[in-house]
Design a protein around this motif. Structure first.
Motif, PDB file in Angstrom:
ATOM      1  N   VAL A 188       0.823  -1.180   0.073  1.00 50.64           N
ATOM      2  CA  VAL A 188       0.006   0.042  -0.102  1.00 50.64           C
ATOM      3  C   VAL A 188       0.853   1.144  -0.043  1.00 50.64           C
ATOM      4  CG1 VAL A 188      -1.704   1.222   1.242  1.00 50.64           C
ATOM      5  CG2 VAL A 188      -1.860  -1.270   1.344  1.00 50.64           C
ATOM      6  N   ALA A 189       0.603   2.326  -0.838  1.00 57.25           N
ATOM      7  CA  ALA A 189       1.312   3.322  -0.916  1.00 57.25           C
ATOM      8  C   ALA A 189       0.280   4.622  -1.142  1.00 57.25           C
ATOM      9  CB  ALA A 189       2.205   3.285  -2.160  1.00 57.25           C
ATOM     10  N   GLU A 190       1.139   5.701  -0.952  1.00 64.47           N
ATOM     11  CA  GLU A 190       0.317   7.064  -1.199  1.00 64.47           C
ATOM     12  C   GLU A 190       1.131   8.053  -1.923  1.00 64.47           C
ATOM     13  OE1 GLU A 190      -1.407   8.714   2.072  1.00 64.47           O
ATOM     14  OE2 GLU A 190       0.228   8.465   3.345  1.00 64.47           O
ATOM     15  N   GLN A 191       0.503   9.016  -2.806  1.00 62.86           N
ATOM     16  CA  GLN A 191       1.026   9.865  -3.376  1.00 62.86           C
ATOM     17  C   GLN A 191       1.841  10.971  -2.979  1.00 62.86           C
ATOM     18  OE1 GLN A 191      -0.984  11.146  -7.170  1.00 62.86           O
ATOM     19  NE2 GLN A 191       0.399  12.478  -7.456  1.00 62.86           N
ATOM     20  N   LYS A 192       3.181  11.383  -3.261  1.00 63.57           N
ATOM     21  CA  LYS A 192       3.905  12.349  -2.226  1.00 63.57           C
ATOM     22  C   LYS A 192       3.051  13.713  -2.464  1.00 63.57           C
ATOM     23  CE  LYS A 192       8.724  10.753  -2.313  1.00 63.57           C
ATOM     24  NZ  LYS A 192       8.915  11.015  -0.925  1.00 63.57           N
ATOM     25  N   PRO A 193       3.154  14.632  -1.760  1.00 60.84           N
ATOM     26  CA  PRO A 193       2.787  16.042  -1.997  1.00 60.84           C
ATOM     27  C   PRO A 193       3.238  16.447  -3.488  1.00 60.84           C
ATOM     28  CG  PRO A 193       3.500  15.796   0.235  1.00 60.84           C
ATOM     29  CD  PRO A 193       3.870  14.684  -0.589  1.00 60.84           C
ATOM     30  N   CYS A 250      -4.432   0.073  -4.972  1.00 63.20           N
ATOM     31  CA  CYS A 250      -4.941   1.128  -3.633  1.00 63.20           C
ATOM     32  C   CYS A 250      -4.745   2.435  -4.276  1.00 63.20           C
ATOM     33  CB  CYS A 250      -3.837   0.729  -2.805  1.00 63.20           C
ATOM     34  SG  CYS A 250      -2.152   1.237  -3.142  1.00 63.20           S
ATOM     35  N   PHE A 251      -5.006   2.798  -5.633  1.00 63.10           N
ATOM     36  CA  PHE A 251      -5.505   3.976  -6.036  1.00 63.10           C
ATOM     37  C   PHE A 251      -4.373   4.901  -5.874  1.00 63.10           C
ATOM     38  CE2 PHE A 251      -9.206   1.815  -5.248  1.00 63.10           C
ATOM     39  CZ  PHE A 251     -10.073   2.028  -6.455  1.00 63.10           C
ATOM     40  N   ALA A 252      -2.855   4.385  -6.180  1.00 67.95           N
ATOM     41  CA  ALA A 252      -1.783   5.525  -5.879  1.00 67.95           C
ATOM     42  C   ALA A 252      -1.194   5.638  -6.968  1.00 67.95           C
ATOM     43  CB  ALA A 252      -1.016   4.991  -4.723  1.00 67.95           C
ATOM     44  N   GLY A 253      -0.864   4.592  -8.024  1.00 72.13           N
ATOM     45  CA  GLY A 253      -0.022   4.973  -9.108  1.00 72.13           C
ATOM     46  C   GLY A 253      -0.261   3.996 -10.197  1.00 72.13           C
ATOM     47  N   GLY A 299       5.469   3.730  -8.850  1.00 70.28           N
ATOM     48  CA  GLY A 299       5.554   2.471  -8.563  1.00 70.28           C
ATOM     49  C   GLY A 299       5.883   2.333  -6.863  1.00 70.28           C
ATOM     50  N   CYS A 300       5.913   1.321  -6.259  1.00 77.49           N
ATOM     51  CA  CYS A 300       6.323   1.115  -4.734  1.00 77.49           C
ATOM     52  C   CYS A 300       7.956   1.330  -4.848  1.00 77.49           C
ATOM     53  CB  CYS A 300       5.991  -0.202  -4.208  1.00 77.49           C
ATOM     54  SG  CYS A 300       6.955  -1.409  -4.687  1.00 77.49           S
ATOM     55  N   ASN A 360       5.018   7.462  -1.670  1.00 76.78           N
ATOM     56  CA  ASN A 360       5.688   7.060  -0.401  1.00 76.78           C
ATOM     57  C   ASN A 360       4.976   5.550  -0.334  1.00 76.78           C
ATOM     58  OD1 ASN A 360       7.181   9.304   0.405  1.00 76.78           O
ATOM     59  ND2 ASN A 360       5.179  10.163   1.101  1.00 76.78           N
ATOM     60  N   THR A 361       5.879   4.562  -0.093  1.00 78.76           N
ATOM     61  CA  THR A 361       5.534   3.347  -0.031  1.00 78.76           C
ATOM     62  C   THR A 361       5.164   2.958   1.500  1.00 78.76           C
ATOM     63  OG1 THR A 361       6.720   2.566  -1.508  1.00 78.76           O
ATOM     64  CG2 THR A 361       6.028   0.714  -0.197  1.00 78.76           C
ATOM     65  N   ALA A 362       3.868   2.586   1.953  1.00 79.92           N
ATOM     66  CA  ALA A 362       3.607   2.666   3.435  1.00 79.92           C
ATOM     67  C   ALA A 362       3.631   1.313   4.069  1.00 79.92           C
ATOM     68  CB  ALA A 362       2.079   3.088   3.480  1.00 79.92           C
ATOM     69  N   PHE A 363       2.998   0.438   3.565  1.00 77.70           N
ATOM     70  CA  PHE A 363       3.001  -0.852   4.317  1.00 77.70           C
ATOM     71  C   PHE A 363       2.490  -2.265   3.571  1.00 77.70           C
ATOM     72  CE2 PHE A 363      -0.486   1.666   5.609  1.00 77.70           C
ATOM     73  CZ  PHE A 363      -1.429   0.963   5.220  1.00 77.70           C
ATOM     74  N   MET A 364       2.268  -3.294   4.009  1.00 77.64           N
ATOM     75  CA  MET A 364       1.731  -4.462   3.504  1.00 77.64           C
ATOM     76  C   MET A 364       0.480  -4.688   4.224  1.00 77.64           C
ATOM     77  SD  MET A 364       4.547  -7.358   2.522  1.00 77.64           S
ATOM     78  CE  MET A 364       5.535  -6.876   3.899  1.00 77.64           C
TER      79      MET A 364
END
Lengths: 372, 228
Positions: free
Chosen positions: B3-8, B34-37, B93-94, B115-119
């Motif tokens: 799971v990741a989220e986009q950087k600012p 996860c709608f990030a990338g 990507g992650c 930013n790659t967050a976790f599994m």
């Protein structure tokens, strides 16, 4: 070289007190957020003679303070016996064992094994935590250093391992409530010699917990010291009730503190007035003639506020001490309670009147261990 | 999944400040889910960067491309011929994807857009939660299928700390106490006695503490490697 302990595991004053069957009293001393030894000596003087041993906190609430072992060594110099607190938050098994060797060399004989408050509560919330081992594994490790003369890795300590009386914490008010006696049983199985509880402001619930503990026979295997502390104000009581995780505060403590200041002129209207006046001053120009009248009222308010604050604090502190004495008397009657752990946080001077009021003075002399 | 989220946006703009021509590369696997990338997020970010840099008075060329799986060499091959047209590539990507690309195409620099967050897993639409910390030595059989390494703030192995109350962790009121969950599950399974077994100090060598990890499966290798 393993010192002879005459049948004692360690021979510390705390162990002798526990073994004697006398009602045990421990206190707490928080090291300073600085490097001056004097502060510790002053606090030690306020506790010496009134407690059997004193906990030295380890970066309590994750705020950087002087090392508990260094402060403990100073306490030893002052003729008071420390219980070194050690958390698993800041050190891995190498650092813990290394520090314990040092602590033993400095004359420390009691250790309290803790998980540690999470670093997000403290002044370095961005810190990486360790938790290489947990508090249960720490208890076992310290017991094995003493009884098996082995390091955690299994290597034999040729000269004999450092000897500590092993303590652990118990929170009868944490959840899952039904699990708490089991967790204590697990700590006993891991090697705890004594446990100190979280601050008790809900005696009925504590009694319920102790009933389970006694049914399981745990009180015969471990000395259970009930945690108490004097409240300083209504605000402190409410803070503990609402903000401290794993804490339950009965209404009677809040009510007791509220009642303690009835009859004293209420403070909030005065402080509100002061705030309003100061705001008015801000609005006015430097030479505005209206300032004089406002400043005069402010000058009149200041000593009144101070006086009321002093009166409130005096009443609160008296009430806090009185309620703490009552708590101790009530807890003393609970089956399985071997003593009390008095946490007078930043108020060490309260320990004397509390122990005196509870009829716990003078502290019994159970003989020195001859090695300290 | 990862799971990741986009950087600012401003952080990404700072990273691409010196480039005239930028390629955004999405990934069609975890970060799409996860709608990030994925393709959509690449499109949205490319549009934002074009507009934003134009408003700043230094409009950049920002193109888009998404591969199926950035963490495997073969899926990245189609990128090869495009790279010469760009000064810099932003990977959506992650962290594995970003590093795969840098390793595979050393002539070009790839910077992270996420930013790659976790599994973890989505527990409801729009909410993801961590479940596995990849410690390399699974103990889920002992803890009723709930991981205290990933889900307890102190990674406790022998029960809850004193800060567990009303089912939540001391660090945050919206974080469930892993040990409350483990206790309830053990209770339901009639396995409380298992929780009473003292779990010894964990051997962290299989975790990140043992250094970067690697798995070699000789049975799967195409070329036999003989070590001396």
């Amino acid at each position: 070289m393993t010192t002879s302990t005459n049948g004692y595991k360690v021979g510390s004053n705390l162990e002798r007190m526990i073994r004697s069957g006398e009602f045990v009293v421990t206190g707490e001393l928080g090291p300073p957020q600085g490097h001056h030894a004097e502060e510790i000596r002053e606090k030690a003087a306020l506790l010496k003679g009134y407690v059997d041993a004193v906990n030295i906190t380890d970066n309590q609430t994750a705020i950087v303070r002087m090392s508990s072992i260094a402060a403990g060594a100073i306490v030893v110099q002052e003729g008071l016996e420390p219980i070194i607190q050690m958390t698993c938050r800041d050190r891995n098994r190498l650092a813990i064992q290394s520090d314990l060797l040092g602590a033993a060399a400095l004359g420390c004989q009691n250790l309290l094994c803790l998980s540690g408050d999470h670093q997000s509560f403290g002044n370095h919330p961005g810190a990486k935590n360790v938790h290489d081992i947990d508090s249960m594994q720490l208890v076992q490790m310290v017991k094995n250093l003493r009884d098996e003369n082995i390091f955690e890795c299994g290597d034999v300590i040729k000269e004999g391992g450092p000897r500590f009386l092993v303590g652990a914490a118990v929170n009868p008010f944490g959840d899952p409530f039904e699990w708490r006696p089991y967790r204590l049983a697990k700590k006993v199985a891991a090697g705890a010699d004594f446990v100190q509880t979280q601050l008790i402001y809900d005696i009925p619930r504590f009694k319920e917990f102790m009933k389970r503990v006694v049914d399981m026979g745990l009180h015969e295997k471990v000395a259970i010291l009930a945690g108490v502390g004097p409240l300083k104000s209504v605000g402190m009581a409410k803070y503990m009730r609402d903000k401290v995780p794993g804490m339950i505060v009965e209404d009677r403590y809040i009510d007791g503190m509220t009642d303690a200041i009835t009859g004293i002129e209420p403070l909030p209207p005065l402080t509100k007035r002061r705030k309003a006046l100061k705001a008015q001053l801000q609005e006015l120009g430097e030479d505005d003639p209206a300032r004089a009248e406002i400043e005069a009222e402010l000058a009149e308010l200041a000593p009144r506020i101070k006086e009321i604050q002093a009166e409130r604090n005096k009443n609160w502190r008296e009430k806090g001490i009185q309620m703490c004495i009552e708590q101790i008397q009530e807890l003393r009657e609970v089956e399985g309670v071997a003593g009390v752990h008095i946490m007078a946080i930043e108020w060490e001077a309260a320990v004397k009147p509390i122990t005196e009021g509870a009829g716990l003075l003078p502290r019994p002399n159970v003989g020195s261990n001859g090695s300290g | 999944m990862i799971v990741a989220e986009q950087k600012p946006l401003n952080e990404i703009k700072t990273m691409i400040a010196d480039a005239e021509r930028v390629l955004l590369v999405g990934c069609g696997t975890c970060v799409t889910v996860c709608f990030a990338g994925g393709t959509k997020e690449v499109d949205l970010l490319a549009t934002s960067l074009r507009m934003s840099t134009k408003l700043d008075g230094n409009g950049k060329v920002v193109d888009e491309f998404t591969v199926q799986r950035q963490c495997e060499w073969e899926y990245n091959e189609p990128l090869k011929e495009k790279l010469d047209d760009y000064d810099l590539v932003v990977s959506l990507g992650c962290g594995v994807g970003v590093q795969t690309l840098n390793e595979q195409f050393p002539q070009k620099q790839f910077v992270p857009g996420l930013n790659t967050a976790f599994m973890g897993l989505p527990t409801e639409q729009g909410v993801w939660e961590e479940r596995c910390a990849a410690c390399g030595n699974c103990i889920l059989d002992k803890t009723g299928g709930i991981c205290p390494i990933a889900r307890c703030a102190k990674q406790l192995l022998n029960g809850p700390c004193g800060g567990s109350q009303n089912g939540v962790c001391e660090i945050e009121s919206d974080v469930p106490c892993a040990w409350q969950l483990i206790w309830e599950r053990a209770n339901d399974l009639g396995q409380i006695d298992r929780l009473m077994e003292l779990q010894p100090a964990k051997d962290w060598r299989t975790s990140r503490d043992g250094g970067p990890r690697k798995i070699v499966r000789e049975d799967l290798r195409l070329v036999a490697h003989e070590e001396e």
